[in-house]
Every structure is written in C-alpha cells, then in structure tokens.
Design an enzyme around this catalytic site. Structure first.
Site, PDB file in Angstrom:
ATOM      1  N   CYS A 136       0.870  -1.189   0.000  1.00  0.00           N
ATOM      2  CA  CYS A 136       0.000   0.000   0.000  1.00  0.00           C
ATOM      3  C   CYS A 136       0.901   1.232   0.000  1.00  0.00           C
ATOM      4  O   CYS A 136       1.803   1.359   0.836  1.00  0.00           O
ATOM      5  CB  CYS A 136      -0.901   0.000   1.229  1.00  0.00           C
ATOM      6  SG  CYS A 136      -1.850   1.533   1.438  1.00  0.00           S
ATOM      7  N   CYS A 180      -8.531  10.293  -5.788  1.00  0.00           N
ATOM      8  CA  CYS A 180      -7.459   9.330  -5.562  1.00  0.00           C
ATOM      9  C   CYS A 180      -6.471   9.880  -4.544  1.00  0.00           C
ATOM     10  O   CYS A 180      -6.213  11.091  -4.478  1.00  0.00           O
ATOM     11  CB  CYS A 180      -6.757   9.038  -6.887  1.00  0.00           C
ATOM     12  SG  CYS A 180      -5.352   7.912  -6.744  1.00  0.00           S
ATOM     13  N   HIS A 262     -31.433  41.439  -6.431  1.00  0.00           N
ATOM     14  CA  HIS A 262     -30.719  42.710  -6.423  1.00  0.00           C
ATOM     15  C   HIS A 262     -30.820  43.490  -7.725  1.00  0.00           C
ATOM     16  O   HIS A 262     -29.933  44.290  -8.034  1.00  0.00           O
ATOM     17  CB  HIS A 262     -29.245  42.458  -6.111  1.00  0.00           C
ATOM     18  CG  HIS A 262     -28.660  41.309  -6.906  1.00  0.00           C
ATOM     19  ND1 HIS A 262     -28.365  41.404  -8.249  1.00  0.00           N
ATOM     20  CD2 HIS A 262     -28.357  40.036  -6.540  1.00  0.00           C
ATOM     21  CE1 HIS A 262     -27.882  40.248  -8.670  1.00  0.00           C
ATOM     22  NE2 HIS A 262     -27.872  39.392  -7.657  1.00  0.00           N
ATOM     23  N   CYS A 307     -41.878  57.615   3.595  1.00  0.00           N
ATOM     24  CA  CYS A 307     -41.837  58.700   2.620  1.00  0.00           C
ATOM     25  C   CYS A 307     -40.731  59.694   2.946  1.00  0.00           C
ATOM     26  O   CYS A 307     -40.512  60.043   4.110  1.00  0.00           O
ATOM     27  CB  CYS A 307     -43.197  59.397   2.601  1.00  0.00           C
ATOM     28  SG  CYS A 307     -43.315  60.734   1.415  1.00  0.00           S
ATOM     29  N   HIS A 329     -38.716  69.769  -5.975  1.00  0.00           N
ATOM     30  CA  HIS A 329     -38.421  68.407  -6.385  1.00  0.00           C
ATOM     31  C   HIS A 329     -39.225  67.967  -7.594  1.00  0.00           C
ATOM     32  O   HIS A 329     -38.924  66.935  -8.184  1.00  0.00           O
ATOM     33  CB  HIS A 329     -38.632  67.432  -5.214  1.00  0.00           C
ATOM     34  CG  HIS A 329     -37.437  67.380  -4.305  1.00  0.00           C
ATOM     35  ND1 HIS A 329     -36.900  68.508  -3.762  1.00  0.00           N
ATOM     36  CD2 HIS A 329     -36.682  66.342  -3.868  1.00  0.00           C
ATOM     37  CE1 HIS A 329     -35.874  68.174  -3.018  1.00  0.00           C
ATOM     38  NE2 HIS A 329     -35.699  66.864  -3.067  1.00  0.00           N
TER      39      HIS A 329
END
Length: 489
Positions: A136, A180, A262, A307, A329
């Site tokens: 081995c 392996c 997102h 708001c 605005h």
C-alpha cells in the site's frame, strides 16, 4: 409624511429526502411585506409595449424526489450513450455542468479525451508509469492482492487506507470531491466505489446528501433553495440573475448567485458593494444613528415613516435626503439623487482624492440605507392598512375585495422601493458618461413617483381609488422602464 421632533411625535409538498424533516413555520420578519410581487397586477394594467415585464422569469420548484428523478433521467441516458457506469456518467455530467449537448459533441469528437477532462480516466502517459506492487503506497504495508483497491489510474492502496480516506472526507462534507490518494492524481472516485468503503449507514446517508448537493450545484439549470433547512430545488430553462421564490419556505433570491434579489445591480457588483458596506461598518453605524435638523427651525428630527417628503411641526415641506424645499423636487429631483463628481479631483492630492472617494461612498450608502429603512417603516404602514381594512369589513363598510386596492398599493410601493434601493450600488460603480446620465435620469423619475406613491399610501383616505391606482400605474411603469433598459437580460 410627518417627522418626530424630539419628543413631539406625529401620526403618520411531497416528502423531501430526510423523512425526519418537519416543516416549521418561520417567524415573519416585521420589516418585510410578504409576497409584494403578488396580487397587484390587476391594479397596474399595462398595455402594448408597456405590458413587457423585464423581471418575468419562468421557474419550477422541485421536491427532492422530483429533482432526483430529473438528475437520474439525464444520467441514465448519458450512461447508455457513453457506455459507462451510472456513477461515472454522473461525474462526467458534473464536470460539464450537465450540459448534455456539449458532452455529446465532445464525445463524438474524442471520446477518450472527454473522460480524461472529466477526471474519470487518466492520461495514457500517467497510466503507463504505474508499476504493479503488493504494498500500500500510504501505510507501506504488504497487502494481499485482493485487498488492494484502485481507480482507473491503477494507484493501489489497501482497503483500510481507502476507508479512512473516504470516511474523513465525507465527515468534512465532501461529495463528488473524493479523489485518488496518490500525489498529483486528480481522478475522482465514482460513488459506487465509495459507498462500500463507508463504515456506517449514518455516514452513507451524509454522503448521499453531499452528492445530491454537488449534483444540483453543478447543474446549470438548478439551484438549491437557500432557505434554512429547505430541501427544495429551483429549476429554470435559462439561468439568469432573476427573482425566484421557493413555494415551500417562501425564500426569495437571485437564481444566479442565491443571494438576496438585487436588480438592476448584477451579481458581481452587489457582492462588491455588500463587502464594502461590511468593511465600512463603522461608517454604516454612524449613518444609521444619524439624525438631521429641520432646515427651518433647527430642531433635531427623525423619520417615522417611509416617505422622504417631510412635513415638520413648523409646516416646512422638505426632502429628508437633501433637506431642500420639496416644491423644487418636481423639477430638480434629478439633482437630489445624482452625485456631482469633482472633475478636477485627479489633479489634487491623494488625501483630497481619498476624501472625495469617501464623500462619494457616503452619498450612495446614505441613500441605499435610507430606502432600506423606508421599506421597514412602510411595512408598518402595510400592517396598519390591513388592520384598517379588517375594521371596515367588521363594521360592514364594504368587503375585503372593496378595499383590496389599498393593500395592493402598499405592496407595489414596497416592490418599487426595493428596486430603487438596488439602483444605488449600480450607480456607485457605474462609469461616468451618457449611459450613466440616462440611468440617473430614470432613477430620479422612479424615485419621484415612488415618493408620490408613498405620500398617497400613507394618506390613502385623502385620495380616491382612481387617483391612487393611477399613481401605482405610473410608479410601476417607471420601474419597468428602468429595468428594461439597465437590467442585464
């Protein structure tokens, strides 16, 4: 909306893989309006070209058994074509992200090279260098031939070492990554090689789960639901960064990156943005705790609603973000949401450039954070609307259907503001030029209509149904226009 000034407040399925897994009710986040993408279509009817929804995306929610069946069907078909085992076919599919047409083309061109690239067969040169031995290569013990095991690479190890190797890796959460043991050998171990080496049923069950996870995550058309302990799998035909929602746990996420949805920001950009926000957490804490002074009476103020159109106790109407007169605005909202770059900054000192970079980041982060807080505050408005509808129904002042438009208006407001929040990371990383100017113009138009809608939702009793639904239509039209032009398709 009104503001608090110091202490002076104003009102303003099938069973999944794990048989022991029980479906639990999750605590609802009080800062969210659940399913705000659903149930508002009838109140924002679009016609002609306006009917196109850039977020429309077809997907299917699959149980564990359904998704396993889908995977096995692909695997069996490919195994028969390639003339390999089912376990090897799965590894080939994983290597090529289950793109069967690409695999078949490669097989037709060079069948041997396909298996090499899939890491299930060694190259011929490496295979030729292997020498037969009864030792081995890990424990260096002499082993009887029948107790030596190897993959196609012929690197031989004893059964005991293989068992320890596989056991350790599976305990660490490895699935298809078991490979392996030989140095520099990248061959993957097929599952039918690993299962007999695992010493317990508990470990085999873990291995099955890890394999299933890896099979799904490698599949270009599948995504695991990121919801806590949710076994569902989302299936699509074409993978895109689009909004999907699990029908089991109701988790909403981006299919491509499995993070919070997102749009219009892309996956890579939102990762950079969130990382930057986390790195600058002290800056975020400062802004989160930051209050402002009324531009007329200089009393410290704090928002108590979503708001940004503020009305102080001194009846001064102003913008929460820039503290400018709200009357301007209508024509100058574009200036409030657009960062004014310093064209001469490149010629100044590094310290000046660093200060300018921080100033730019704070500009975008403050607006990002402000819309996030507005979403949470408007969720409270949504709850109040639901309670008001319930009260009216109980007092025989109409049915739920009669008052449904109020609830739909609050849902649409959340939907639009959520998109608006994610326009700021997009703008932060966008290069200057004509396209950015167009984006900032559309962003400002959307923001203006959202604030108009927020104002009317908070004062729904002062506006008739037709007026409110018209504002809903305009806001949704602005949102769709921006996404159509800037959301990657």
């Amino acid at each position: 909306m009104s503001v608090d000034m110091n202490s002076q407040g104003s009102d303003s399925n099938e069973e999944d893989y794990d048989p022991n897994c029980e479906e639990e009710e999750e605590d609802e986040d009080p800062g969210d309006i659940e399913d705000y993408y659903d149930g508002v279509a009838n109140d924002v009817e679009q016609q002609g070209a306006d009917a196109f929804d850039p977020e429309e995306y077809q997907f299917t929610c699959l149980t564990y058994k359904e998704s396993e069946s889908t995977l096995n069907e692909h695997m069996a078909s490919l195994a028969a074509t390639l003339k390999v085992s089912h376990a090897v076919a799965k590894l080939v599919l994983v290597s090529f992200h289950w793109q069967i047409s690409e695999i078949l083309e490669r097989h037709k061109s060079n069948a041997a090279q396909l298996l090499v690239e899939a890491r299930v067969q060694p190259t011929s040169s490496k295979h030729a260098m292997v020498h037969s031995s009864h030792h081995c290569a890990v424990c260096m013990q002499f082993v009887r031939k029948e107790n030596l095991l190897s993959l196609a690479c012929q690197h031989q190890f004893c059964r005991s070492c293989w068992e320890q190797h596989c056991t350790v890796l599976v305990k660490d959460g490895v699935g298809v990554g078991v490979s392996c043991m030989a140095q520099d050998c990248l061959l993957r171990t097929p599952e039918d090689f690993v299962f007999p080496l695992l010493p317990s049923e508990e470990l085999k069950d873990k291995y099955r789960r890890y394999l299933f996870r890896d099979y799904v995550e490698s599949h270009y058309q599948l995504q695991l639901c990121p919801g806590a302990d949710c076994p569902m799998v989302i299936q699509v035909q074409e993978p895109k960064a689009r909004r999907v929602q699990c029908n089991r746990c109701n988790e909403v996420f981006c299919f491509k990156c499995r993070q919070m949805y997102h749009a219009p920001t892309d996956c890579a950009t939102i990762r950079k943005w969130l990382t930057k926000c986390a790195d600058d957490s002290e800056t975020a804490n400062y802004i989160s705790a930051h209050t402002k002074d009324c531009p007329k009476c200089n009393i410290c103020i704090e928002k108590n609603g979503g708001c940004n159109h503020m009305v102080s106790n001194s009846l001064k109407h102003f913008c929460w973000m820039c503290l400018g007169d709200w009357k301007t605005h209508g024509s100058e909202y574009y200036e409030c949401s657009r960062y004014k770059e310093n064209p001469d900054i490149v010629n100044q000192s590094q310290q000046a450039q660093a200060r300018e970079a921080l100033k730019k980041y704070l500009f975008y982060f403050e607006r990002w954070e402000n819309h996030n807080k507005s979403l949470q505050l408007e969720a409270q408005t949504y709850q109040r609307i639901q309670e008001k509808i319930q009260e009216r129904v109980m007092n025989n002042l109409g049915t739920w259907i009669d008052w449904q438009y109020l609830q739909n208006a609050a849902k649409l407001l959340a939907k639009c503001r959520y998109t608006l929040q994610y326009t700021y990371p997009y703008a932060y990383y966008m290069e200057s030029g004509p396209r950015k100017k167009l984006f900032e113009y559309q962003q400002a138009q959307l923001e203006a209509e959202i604030e108009n809608l927020s104002w009317k939702v908070e004062r729904a009793d002062s506006y008739d149904r037709g007026d409110l639904e018209n504002q809903m239509h305009i806001a949704e039209q602005r949102r769709r226009t921006l996404l159509k032009d800037f959301h990657d398709t």
